[in-house]
Design an enzyme around this catalytic site. Structure first.
Site, PDB file in Angstrom:
ATOM      1  N   GLU A 334       8.609   3.093  45.410  1.00  0.00           N
ATOM      2  CA  GLU A 334       8.424   1.877  44.616  1.00  0.00           C
ATOM      3  C   GLU A 334       8.791   0.604  45.375  1.00  0.00           C
ATOM      4  OE1 GLU A 334       9.831   4.676  43.705  1.00  0.00           O
ATOM      5  OE2 GLU A 334       9.427   5.188  41.621  1.00  0.00           O
ATOM      6  N   TRP A 447      33.115   9.730  38.818  1.00  0.00           N
ATOM      7  CA  TRP A 447      31.850  10.139  39.409  1.00  0.00           C
ATOM      8  C   TRP A 447      32.129  10.657  40.815  1.00  0.00           C
ATOM      9  CZ3 TRP A 447      27.701   5.798  38.205  1.00  0.00           C
ATOM     10  CH2 TRP A 447      27.532   5.723  36.814  1.00  0.00           C
TER      11      TRP A 447
HETATM   12  P1  ADP Z   1      10.564  10.349  45.442  1.00  0.00           P
HETATM   13  O1  ADP Z   1       9.100  10.273  45.270  1.00  0.00           O
HETATM   14  O2  ADP Z   1      11.192  11.689  45.637  1.00  0.00           O
HETATM   15  O3  ADP Z   1      11.345   9.443  44.549  1.00  0.00           O
HETATM   16  P2  ADP Z   1      11.125   8.583  47.546  1.00  0.00           P
HETATM   17  O4  ADP Z   1      10.851   8.793  48.969  1.00  0.00           O
HETATM   18  O5  ADP Z   1      10.590   7.412  46.879  1.00  0.00           O
HETATM   19  O6  ADP Z   1      10.622   9.852  46.899  1.00  0.00           O
HETATM   20  O7  ADP Z   1      12.670   8.767  47.291  1.00  0.00           O
HETATM   21  C1  ADP Z   1      13.497   7.684  47.118  1.00  0.00           C
HETATM   22  C2  ADP Z   1      14.905   8.157  46.974  1.00  0.00           C
HETATM   23  O8  ADP Z   1      15.349   8.836  48.148  1.00  0.00           O
HETATM   24  C3  ADP Z   1      15.885   7.041  46.780  1.00  0.00           C
HETATM   25  O9  ADP Z   1      15.902   6.591  45.456  1.00  0.00           O
HETATM   26  C4  ADP Z   1      17.188   7.699  47.213  1.00  0.00           C
HETATM   27  O10 ADP Z   1      17.735   8.493  46.180  1.00  0.00           O
HETATM   28  C5  ADP Z   1      16.744   8.633  48.323  1.00  0.00           C
HETATM   29  N1  ADP Z   1      16.993   7.988  49.607  1.00  0.00           N
HETATM   30  C6  ADP Z   1      16.124   7.352  50.396  1.00  0.00           C
HETATM   31  N2  ADP Z   1      16.722   6.923  51.521  1.00  0.00           N
HETATM   32  C7  ADP Z   1      18.016   7.287  51.440  1.00  0.00           C
HETATM   33  C8  ADP Z   1      19.170   7.124  52.279  1.00  0.00           C
HETATM   34  N3  ADP Z   1      19.118   6.530  53.451  1.00  0.00           N
HETATM   35  N4  ADP Z   1      20.339   7.625  51.824  1.00  0.00           N
HETATM   36  C9  ADP Z   1      20.439   8.259  50.642  1.00  0.00           C
HETATM   37  N5  ADP Z   1      19.389   8.447  49.820  1.00  0.00           N
HETATM   38  C10 ADP Z   1      18.200   7.979  50.205  1.00  0.00           C
END
Ligand code: ADP
Length: 570
Positions: A334, A447
């Site tokens: 997004e 948490w």
């Molecule tokens: P999906 O379609 O599974 O949501 P995305 O690639 O859009 O795929 O995923 C986004 C999510 O991935 C983020 O909201 C976060 O939770 C995780 N994410 C992305 N980059 C990082 C990072 N560097 N560290 C931790 N989590 C990450």
């Protein structure tokens, strides 16, 4: 402040990807794009020749009847042909809908029909999937196999057109139209791990702005001296915009095709003098295993950007041992997709490793034009104090405003996008993800970050993959269970791993149990599928309750641990 508005007197030319293409061709006509082909062998051409093929492909698309605003589906690896679709479709005013083949047939079927794709272009690897989907794709008018005559499928129920045959019939000039920067140019669906995938429709303006900010020095920071390898797939969020950013800055673009195992990547990195690579942590762990097990090292690679899931200390140490610096990026479908990058402050590499690592594990500072805030469960905006954690919300010109054909508003009432992540923001502006809201372990009113537990587990020499989930606990609501897979040929006892992990964490985060399984399930975008793990462990009973025992509180055998768990948050 009252007064009449005084408009600026500047041209209002539009920010479209045609501008990126023009910069590439005018400034760096001889720079190279190299692909490891799906059919085997290598293909290479210059930016100038690529631009001609983009025009040839636009003529193919017009002949097929593709019109402005039409969606065209692409199911392919990172190759020059998919790059051609990115630019030809975008520059002619149509929409390149990249389909993640790992979504599974049901989701792939759903996204193609939801996007109303007119054609499907696919790499031969995905022929069985496309052929199986075809009977349910009522609006798709035809299929194009991205190959040449020699490799064309002999018999296929969908009777595909052949990409190179179509190209050979067309001239290599096409007058790109002047488009509005707010028109759509590409589309990607979320991976649908919770519910149906949701469509994200990128505008030219968002892609151009994102390409510009990803090129900045304190962002990806690549230049025309670099050879960039996007291992991150073009079928998921435009390969983090590298196909645009590389052409914009004049960097050599190296496309890995379908071979993403450690050896293939290493050979490509060395053969093509790759200086900069980008990918998710799981890919880098297998590359590092190959390099270390075979006594190799990197000769040209200077930087790797890790994102899509949390960077671990094991990856930082693994790459640094070979002289490669690691940066972390955070983002999501997004956000087009990059929201933050953790670039180093001056003098960073003069610090001792032990001081650098905790900084490197943060997700980094917001890219220009992104506003971030963290909000508590009850809607209070929290301070950037490095301690208060809450829901991470963002807004900016390359953040989604609505999902495609959404039936309910995507944004909060005051216009922010809730990322679904839980984070803290440090006083220096660096954001730190502590979890996904749906993964966080809620224990005794606190948490617990599953990322912290997983990162500690990955430091154990026998652990190859790690995932922590919450399991019900009668007293504390939930306690962490750590699930690990071991490296090939290594052994370790669960309790030994647990002790190792607990030695690195505050007591509250110490997992109550460790389970070893053969393989951690990985989803369509290379991330651990916690939904699957929760299903696998849904009836899990923590060791202290086995043999018919009940929750033991202060008098129980676990007094030492549980009794003092929540005394202080360290
Ligand atoms: P999906 O379609 O599974 O949501 P995305 O690639 O859009 O795929 O995923 C986004 C999510 O991935 C983020 O909201 C976060 O939770 C995780 N994410 C992305 N980059 C990082 C990072 N560097 N560290 C931790 N989590 C990450």
């Amino acid at each position: 402040m009252q007064g009449p508005v005084l408009p600026g007197l500047m041209m209002n030319t539009q920010l479209t990807i045609k501008g990126i293409l023009n910069a590439a061709v005018h400034n760096f006509p001889d720079q190279e794009i190299v692909t490891r082909l799906v059919e085997g062998g290598m293909f290479r051409y210059s930016f100038a020749d690529a631009a001609k093929r983009f025009q040839q492909l636009a003529n193919v698309l017009v002949r097929l009847g593709v019109k402005r605003g039409d969606r065209v589906g692409v199911m392919g690896w990172n190759t020059h042909r998919q790059l051609e679709l990115y630019y030809a479709l975008g520059c002619m005013g149509a929409v390149c809908h990249t389909i993640n083949p790992r979504l599974g047939p049901e989701n792939a079927n759903y996204v193609i029909n939801h996007a109303d794709d007119k054609f499907i272009f696919y790499d031969l690897t995905f022929a069985p999937l496309v052929e199986a989907l075809a009977p349910n794709l009522q609006n798709v008018r035809g299929y194009v196999a991205m190959t040449d005559k020699a490799n064309a499928p002999k018999k296929s129920p969908i009777k595909p057109l052949i990409y190179e045959e179509l190209m050979a019939k067309e001239k290599d000039q096409y007058d790109w139209p002047d488009l509005d920067e707010n028109e759509a140019c590409s589309m990607c669906y979320t991976s649908g791990t919770t519910g149906q995938p949701k469509g994200v429709l990128y505008s030219h303006r968002a892609v151009v702005l994102q390409a510009l900010v990803t090129c900045l020095p304190a962002s990806f920071g690549c230049t025309n001296a670099d050879a960039i390898l996007p291992v991150v797939p073009m079928f998921h969020v435009n390969a983090w915009n590298v196909p645009y950013a590389a052409l914009l800055v004049g960097a050599k673009l190296v496309m890995p095709g379908p071979q993403l195992d450690g050896k293939s990547l290493y050979d490509l990195i060395e053969a093509e003098d790759v200086t900069y690579s980008l990918g998710v942590p799981t890919v880098w762990l297998s590359l590092l295993d190959y390099v270390n097990d075979n006594g190799k090292t990197f000769t040209k690679m200077k930087y790797t950007l890790v994102g899509g899931a949390a960077l671990s200390e094991a990856i930082i140490r693994g790459f640094e041992a070979h002289g490669v610096h690691v940066r972390q990026g955070w983002g999501m479908t997004e956000l087009s997709p990059t929201g933050t990058v953790n670039a180093e402050d001056p003098g960073f590499y003069d610090l001792p490793m032990e001081e650098r690592i905790p900084i490197q594990l943060l997700q980094g500072r917001a890219l220009p034009f992104i506003d971030m805030r963290i909000v508590s469960d009850d809607g209070k905006v929290l301070p950037w104090d490095g301690e208060s954690d809450g829901h991470l919300q963002v807004r900016g010109p390359y953040v989604i405003s609505d999902y495609y054909k959404a039936d309910k508003p995507t944004l909060t009432k005051d216009g922010w996008f809730d990322t679904g992540d839980v984070a803290v923001i440090h006083p220096d502006g660096r954001m730190q993800i502590t979890d996904r809201a749906k993964d966080v372990i809620k224990s005794g009113g606190e948490w617990i970050s599953t990322l912290d537990i997983e990162n500690s587990a990955l430091l154990h020499p026998a652990v190859s993959q790690a995932a922590a989930i919450g399991v019900p606990h009668p007293k504390w609501q939930e306690r962490p269970l750590l699930i690990v897979a071991l490296k090939q040929g290594k052994t370790a006892e669960p309790e030994e791993i647990r002790q190792f992990v607990c030695g690195k964490l505050p007591k509250i985060s110490c997992p109550d149990a460790v389970e070893i399984i053969d393989e951690i399930p990985i989803g369509a975008t290379g991330k651990v599928l916690k939904t699957e793990l929760r299903k696998m462990f849904k009836d899990y009973v923590l060791p202290e309750f086995r043999n018919g025992g009940k929750a033991k509180d202060s008098a129980g055998a676990k007094k030492g641990l549980l009794g003092s768990l929540f005394g202080k948050k360290s």
